[in-house]
Write an enzyme that holds these catalytic residues in place. Structure first.
Site, PDB file in Angstrom:
ATOM      1  N   SER A 165       0.493   1.113  -6.510  1.00 49.07           N
ATOM      2  CA  SER A 165      -0.225   2.225  -5.892  1.00 49.07           C
ATOM      3  C   SER A 165      -1.724   2.065  -6.039  1.00 49.07           C
ATOM      4  O   SER A 165      -2.208   1.531  -7.048  1.00 49.07           O
ATOM      5  CB  SER A 165       0.200   3.546  -6.548  1.00 49.07           C
ATOM      6  OG  SER A 165      -0.607   4.621  -6.107  1.00 49.07           O
TER       7      SER A 165
ATOM      8  N   TYR B 121       0.666   9.209 -13.424  1.00 51.48           N
ATOM      9  CA  TYR B 121       1.347   8.453 -12.374  1.00 51.48           C
ATOM     10  C   TYR B 121       0.624   7.123 -12.149  1.00 51.48           C
ATOM     11  O   TYR B 121       1.247   6.049 -12.137  1.00 51.48           O
ATOM     12  CB  TYR B 121       1.392   9.250 -11.069  1.00 51.48           C
ATOM     13  CG  TYR B 121       1.717   8.394  -9.868  1.00 51.48           C
ATOM     14  CD1 TYR B 121       2.999   7.883  -9.691  1.00 51.48           C
ATOM     15  CD2 TYR B 121       0.741   8.082  -8.920  1.00 51.48           C
ATOM     16  CE1 TYR B 121       3.305   7.073  -8.598  1.00 51.48           C
ATOM     17  CE2 TYR B 121       1.035   7.278  -7.831  1.00 51.48           C
ATOM     18  CZ  TYR B 121       2.315   6.773  -7.674  1.00 51.48           C
ATOM     19  OH  TYR B 121       2.603   5.963  -6.595  1.00 51.48           O
TER      20      TYR B 121
ATOM     21  N   LYS C 113       8.956  15.486   0.859  1.00 55.92           N
ATOM     22  CA  LYS C 113       7.982  15.351  -0.218  1.00 55.92           C
ATOM     23  C   LYS C 113       7.216  16.640  -0.515  1.00 55.92           C
ATOM     24  O   LYS C 113       6.475  16.714  -1.484  1.00 55.92           O
ATOM     25  CB  LYS C 113       6.988  14.219   0.116  1.00 55.92           C
ATOM     26  CG  LYS C 113       7.617  12.841   0.081  1.00 55.92           C
ATOM     27  CD  LYS C 113       6.691  11.773   0.627  1.00 55.92           C
ATOM     28  CE  LYS C 113       5.465  11.553  -0.240  1.00 55.92           C
ATOM     29  NZ  LYS C 113       5.783  10.936  -1.542  1.00 55.92           N
TER      30      LYS C 113
END
Length: 318
Positions: free
Chosen positions: A117, A140, A178
């Protein structure tokens, strides 16, 4: 057989579709359907089998026939909520699980493509695949960075393919599950349909209203990058996956408004809880991606958003 973890999720289900479209007829989707709403993403896909994420490691370890039949693992499964602060859960789910699959693939010579990411870069102003630019703003991002570091340490020159793709701001079909983490294109479209206005954040970090910049990348282009690496199993490494061009949130909103043929923009106060934990600028440096030979073209927001809305809302009558 291709295994796609997170295959009922956003990018994963699009990868399943892309594999099926090129004639792959033995695709196993691995996911966690505790949130049963995600079934919609795979209900129209011709998969060979479905498996819960907790079953996969044991099946790979104990069923030699199953393991030998795997052509590649495309590991897209993760907790991607940047607002999740349960670090123990995040590291077990995103880091530990990824380690298990990595070592299986290294031991069996199986290509392993995994989702990293752009969150690994945090508030950086340069987005180059180099530790000097990596400084995540949330747990994250840290979970993704720590796995990239692990790959660099245990598999710097692997005998079989290991590829990490640092996805930037991906948008496109099959993301409706999501919720708040869906793309701004999705939310802007819903807001315009509901009350005629797209709501954007006021200025922050020196940027004007709606002028914060992100590298918005269409999910179809992300899938094409994954397929390119599958077609080039001799190429390994960690690569950025974005357009290489930062665009303002205003650009996304205006593309949505243009597609719908109606709507306006309203700016709302920047949320207190995001201050200090928000990327106001991202732009993928594609130098290393291009150097490895990947020639996939990325479409700008002005082209990607209409393609997305054609699928989300149905082709607009022009």
């Amino acid at each position: 057989m291709y295994i796609v973890t997170g295959g009922a999720g956003f990018i994963g289900s699009n990868l399943v579709r892309a594999l099926a479209d090129r004639g792959c007829d033995n695709i196993v989707v691995v996911d966690d359907l505790e949130d049963g709403h995600k079934f919609v993403n795979i209900s129209d896909l011709p998969i060979a089998d479905y498996m819960d994420k907790d079953e996969l490691p044991e099946r790979l370890a104990t069923d030699s026939g199953f393991a030998k039949g795997v052509k590649a693992i495309l590991h897209q499964g993760a907790c991607s909520a940047t607002t999740e602060w349960n670090g123990r859960y995040m590291m077990k789910n995103n880091y530990g699980y990824s380690q298990v699959l990595l070592h299986h693939c290294l031991d069996h010579g199986t290509p392993y493509l995994y989702a990293s990411s752009a969150a690994v870069y945090g508030g950086a102003q340069q987005f180059v695949e180099d530790p000097v630019f990596e400084n995540p703003l949330n747990v994250y991002g840290y979970s993704k960075l720590q796995f990239d570091r692990y790959v660099r340490r245990v598999a710097p020159n692997p005998d079989s393919q290991v590829v990490g793709l640092r996805y930037f701001n991906v948008y496109g079909p099959r993301e409706q599950h999501k919720g708040s983490m869906a793309s701004t294109a999705f939310h802007f479209s819903n807001q315009i349909l509901a009350d005629g206005e797209a709501r954007l954040f006021e200025g922050s970090d020196g940027y004007g209203d709606g002028e914060q910049l992100r590298d918005f990348v269409y999910v179809g282009d992300v899938c094409n990058v994954n397929l390119w690496f599958l077609d080039h199993p001799d190429v390994s490494g960690i690569y950025n996956c974005g357009t290489g061009r930062a665009q303002a949130f205003n650009d996304v909103a205006n593309a949505v408004i243009k597609w719908h043929g109606k709507g306006s923009i309203r700016y709302i106060p920047f949320p207190e809880h995001l201050k200090g934990a928000y990327q106001s600028y991202t732009q993928a440096d594609l130098t290393q991606l291009r150097a490895c030979g990947c020639d996939v073209e990325f479409r700008p927001v002005e082209d990607g958003v209409p393609a997305y809305l054609d699928e989300l809302c149905g082709p607009r009558q022009r």
